[in-house]
Design a protein around this motif. Structure first.
Motif, PDB file in Angstrom:
ATOM      1  N   UNK A 187       0.865  -1.182   0.000  1.00  0.00           N
ATOM      2  CA  UNK A 187       0.000   0.000   0.000  1.00  0.00           C
ATOM      3  C   UNK A 187       0.898   1.226   0.000  1.00  0.00           C
ATOM      4  N   UNK A 188       0.563   2.173  -0.835  1.00  0.00           N
ATOM      5  CA  UNK A 188       1.449   3.306  -1.077  1.00  0.00           C
ATOM      6  C   UNK A 188       0.691   4.613  -0.900  1.00  0.00           C
ATOM      7  N   UNK A 189       1.278   5.516  -0.139  1.00  0.00           N
ATOM      8  CA  UNK A 189       0.634   6.791   0.119  1.00  0.00           C
ATOM      9  C   UNK A 189       1.301   7.928  -0.618  1.00  0.00           C
ATOM     10  N   UNK A 190       0.530   8.985  -0.856  1.00  0.00           N
ATOM     11  CA  UNK A 190       1.080  10.159  -1.513  1.00  0.00           C
ATOM     12  C   UNK A 190       0.084  10.774  -2.461  1.00  0.00           C
ATOM     13  N   UNK A 191       0.563  11.186  -3.626  1.00  0.00           N
ATOM     14  CA  UNK A 191      -0.248  11.887  -4.610  1.00  0.00           C
ATOM     15  C   UNK A 191      -0.505  10.989  -5.812  1.00  0.00           C
ATOM     16  N   UNK A 192      -1.758  10.892  -6.276  1.00  0.00           N
ATOM     17  CA  UNK A 192      -2.060  10.042  -7.437  1.00  0.00           C
ATOM     18  C   UNK A 192      -1.175  10.387  -8.641  1.00  0.00           C
ATOM     19  N   UNK A 193      -0.678   9.325  -9.292  1.00  0.00           N
ATOM     20  CA  UNK A 193       0.159   9.500 -10.472  1.00  0.00           C
ATOM     21  C   UNK A 193       1.641   9.484 -10.195  1.00  0.00           C
ATOM     22  N   UNK A 194       2.055   9.460  -8.938  1.00  0.00           N
ATOM     23  CA  UNK A 194       3.475   9.474  -8.597  1.00  0.00           C
ATOM     24  C   UNK A 194       4.143   8.160  -9.003  1.00  0.00           C
ATOM     25  N   UNK A 195       5.258   8.244  -9.706  1.00  0.00           N
ATOM     26  CA  UNK A 195       6.081   7.078 -10.062  1.00  0.00           C
ATOM     27  C   UNK A 195       6.938   6.784  -8.835  1.00  0.00           C
ATOM     28  N   UNK A 196       6.651   5.652  -8.156  1.00  0.00           N
ATOM     29  CA  UNK A 196       7.082   5.569  -6.769  1.00  0.00           C
ATOM     30  C   UNK A 196       8.060   4.450  -6.438  1.00  0.00           C
ATOM     31  N   UNK A 197       7.793   3.194  -6.886  1.00  0.00           N
ATOM     32  CA  UNK A 197       8.477   2.066  -6.256  1.00  0.00           C
ATOM     33  C   UNK A 197       8.488   0.873  -7.204  1.00  0.00           C
ATOM     34  N   UNK A 198       9.570   0.096  -7.152  1.00  0.00           N
ATOM     35  CA  UNK A 198       9.634  -1.147  -7.933  1.00  0.00           C
ATOM     36  C   UNK A 198       9.115  -2.298  -7.077  1.00  0.00           C
ATOM     37  N   UNK A 199       8.159  -3.029  -7.643  1.00  0.00           N
ATOM     38  CA  UNK A 199       7.605  -4.192  -6.938  1.00  0.00           C
ATOM     39  C   UNK A 199       7.545  -5.344  -7.932  1.00  0.00           C
ATOM     40  N   UNK A 200       8.307  -6.402  -7.667  1.00  0.00           N
ATOM     41  CA  UNK A 200       8.381  -7.502  -8.619  1.00  0.00           C
ATOM     42  C   UNK A 200       8.913  -6.987  -9.947  1.00  0.00           C
ATOM     43  N   UNK A 201       8.222  -7.341 -11.035  1.00  0.00           N
ATOM     44  CA  UNK A 201       8.649  -6.837 -12.348  1.00  0.00           C
ATOM     45  C   UNK A 201       7.854  -5.606 -12.765  1.00  0.00           C
ATOM     46  N   UNK A 202       7.197  -4.980 -11.789  1.00  0.00           N
ATOM     47  CA  UNK A 202       6.407  -3.786 -12.091  1.00  0.00           C
ATOM     48  C   UNK A 202       6.958  -2.535 -11.437  1.00  0.00           C
ATOM     49  N   UNK A 203       6.498  -1.400 -11.957  1.00  0.00           N
ATOM     50  CA  UNK A 203       6.803  -0.094 -11.380  1.00  0.00           C
ATOM     51  C   UNK A 203       5.492   0.469 -10.854  1.00  0.00           C
ATOM     52  N   UNK A 204       5.412   0.711  -9.561  1.00  0.00           N
ATOM     53  CA  UNK A 204       4.162   1.089  -8.916  1.00  0.00           C
ATOM     54  C   UNK A 204       3.900   2.580  -9.066  1.00  0.00           C
ATOM     55  N   UNK A 205       2.685   2.878  -9.505  1.00  0.00           N
ATOM     56  CA  UNK A 205       2.198   4.251  -9.603  1.00  0.00           C
ATOM     57  C   UNK A 205       1.139   4.435  -8.512  1.00  0.00           C
ATOM     58  N   UNK A 206       1.254   5.499  -7.742  1.00  0.00           N
ATOM     59  CA  UNK A 206       0.282   5.782  -6.688  1.00  0.00           C
ATOM     60  C   UNK A 206      -1.083   6.049  -7.327  1.00  0.00           C
ATOM     61  N   UNK A 207      -2.136   5.494  -6.766  1.00  0.00           N
ATOM     62  CA  UNK A 207      -3.463   5.599  -7.377  1.00  0.00           C
ATOM     63  C   UNK A 207      -4.540   5.810  -6.326  1.00  0.00           C
ATOM     64  N   UNK A 208      -5.626   6.438  -6.755  1.00  0.00           N
ATOM     65  CA  UNK A 208      -6.788   6.650  -5.889  1.00  0.00           C
ATOM     66  C   UNK A 208      -6.860   8.073  -5.390  1.00  0.00           C
TER      67      UNK A 208
END
Length: 315
Positions: free
Chosen positions: A253-274
Motif C-alpha cells: 500500500x502506497x501513500x502520496x499523490x495520485x500518479x506518482x512514479x514511486x516504487x519497484x515491486x516484482x517486475x512492475x513499477x508502482x504508480x500511486x493511485x486513488x
C-alpha cells in the motif's frame, strides 16, 4: 422459418453463419458499409461477403429507413428478422413487419449493459460474468422481452479479447435456441426488469485515458479491457503519450499523490493511485509493460530508469 438478418462485423458474421447452418432459410441480409471508426475496424469479418458466398441477396445501408428497403423486405416475406450488432435505429414498421417480429441478439446480460461496448464496460466495472441475450425488439433499444440468455464467468486475468471470444461462441446456441422456441409457438417471454437497466455509449479516446484518481483495482481492469486489438489505455509522462499494455495491483500500500512514479515491486513499477492516496491505505498500479509515443514496446522497468515524477492524464 424465413429469416432476414440485420448485422455487422464479426457478431453479425457469426449470427449469419449460425443461421446458414440451421434449418432456417435466410432470404436476405442487410448490413452496414465498411467504417473507418477505430472500434468498427476491430472484429470486422464481412457479413456481406459471407452472404454473397452463399447466394443470399445483400442490401447495404447506414440506416434502414428508406422506401426501397421497406419494399424489398415486404417482397422477402420473412417470418422473423434477426439482428445482431446493427448500429442504427430500426423503425417500428421494419421490426414489426415479420409475422414473429424481430429478434435482437446483444452481447450483454440484459437489462444491464444495453447499448455499446458492453464487454469492455462490464470488465472495467468488475462484473463477475458477461453473456449474450436474445430478446424481442420493441420501441426501446435493447429493452424487449428476453427469449434466451447465456452467461460466462469473467476470470481474474481475462482481457476484453478473451471475453470477446467467450461470448462470440455463445451467439450460435443463443440465436438458434431462441428461434427454435419462437418456431415452436412460444410467445410469452421474460420481461426485463427496467429498474436494473443501464445504457452505455460508444467507446472513444476519452474513455481509455487513465485517471490516476481511480483505484488501482479499476485501473488494472481498464488495462485488461483495452487489450489488443483494442486501443490501449494511455497516460502521459513528461508531456508524451505512454500506453500501458499490462499491469497488476500492487501487494503493498502506497501513500502520496495520485500518479506518482514511486516504487519497484516484482517486475512492475508502482504508480500511486486513488483520489484518497494521501491516506496510505491504497494499493498502487504496478505497470509491467508500456508502449512509447513512437511505437516502441518495452518492460516498464526498462522505461522507468529512475523513480520520481508523475504520470498525468493530460500532457
Amino acid at each position: 422459418m424465413r429469416v432476414v438478418m440485420f448485422g455487422y462485423q464479426t457478431w453479425g458474421h457469426r449470427t449469419l453463419q449460425a443461421l446458414l447452418e440451421s434449418e432456417h432459410d435466410v432470404v436476405m441480409v442487410v448490413t452496414h458499409p465498411k467504417s473507418e471508426h477505430a472500434y468498427e475496424k476491430i472484429w470486422s469479418d464481412s457479413v456481406a461477403d459471407l452472404a454473397e458466398e452463399h447466394g443470399v441477396p445483400v442490401v447495404i445501408r447506414n440506416r434502414p429507413d428508406d422506401e426501397e428497403l421497406f419494399e424489398r423486405l415486404k417482397e422477402a416475406d420473412p417470418d422473423i428478422i434477426v439482428a445482431n450488432n446493427w448500429r442504427t435505429w430500426i423503425p417500428p414498421r421494419i421490426y414489426t413487419l415479420p409475422r414473429h417480429g424481430t429478434l435482437n441478439v446483444h452481447d450483454s446480460l440484459l437489462p444491464k449493459y444495453a447499448g455499446f461496448s458492453p464487454i469492455i464496460w462490464a470488465l472495467i466495472n468488475g462484473e463477475s460474468e458477461v453473456g449474450v441475450t436474445a430478446h424481442m425488439m420493441d420501441e426501446v433499444l435493447d429493452a424487449g422481452d428476453i427469449v434466451l440468455q447465456q452467461a460466462v464467468p469473467i476470470g481474474p486475468k481475462d482481457t476484453a479479447t478473451d471475453l470477446f471470444h467467450k461470448t462470440v461462441d455463445l451467439i450460435a446456441p443463443v440465436t438458434i435456441g431462441a428461434l427454435d422456441l419462437i418456431a415452436s409457438g412460444q410467445t410469452e417471454f421474460t420481461r426485463q426488469d427496467r429498474s436494473q437497466a443501464s445504457f452505455y455509449h460508444k467507446r472513444s479516446e476519452e474513455d481509455i485515458r487513465v485517471n490516476w484518481d481511480w483505484p488501482a483495482e479499476v485501473l488494472e481492469r481498464l488495462v485488461r479491457a483495452q487489450s489488443a486489438p483494442y486501443p490501449a489505455a494511455f497516460t502521459f509522462h513528461k508531456g508524451k503519450r505512454l500506453e500501458i499494455l499490462s499491469a497488476f495491483v500492487s501487494e503493498g500500500r502506497y501513500g502520496g499523490t495520485p500518479g506518482r512514479i514511486f516504487y519497484r515491486e516484482g517486475d512492475g513499477v508502482v504508480i500511486v493511485a486513488g483520489a484518497d492516496a494521501r491516506t496510505g491505505r491504497n494499493h498502487g498500479l504496478a505497470i509491467t509493460r508500456v508502449r512509447t509515443e513512437d511505437g516502441r514496446e518495452m518492460p516498464a522497468s526498462e522505461y522507468f530508469t529512475s523513480m520520481g515524477g508523475y504520470l498525468t492524464s493530460r500532457p
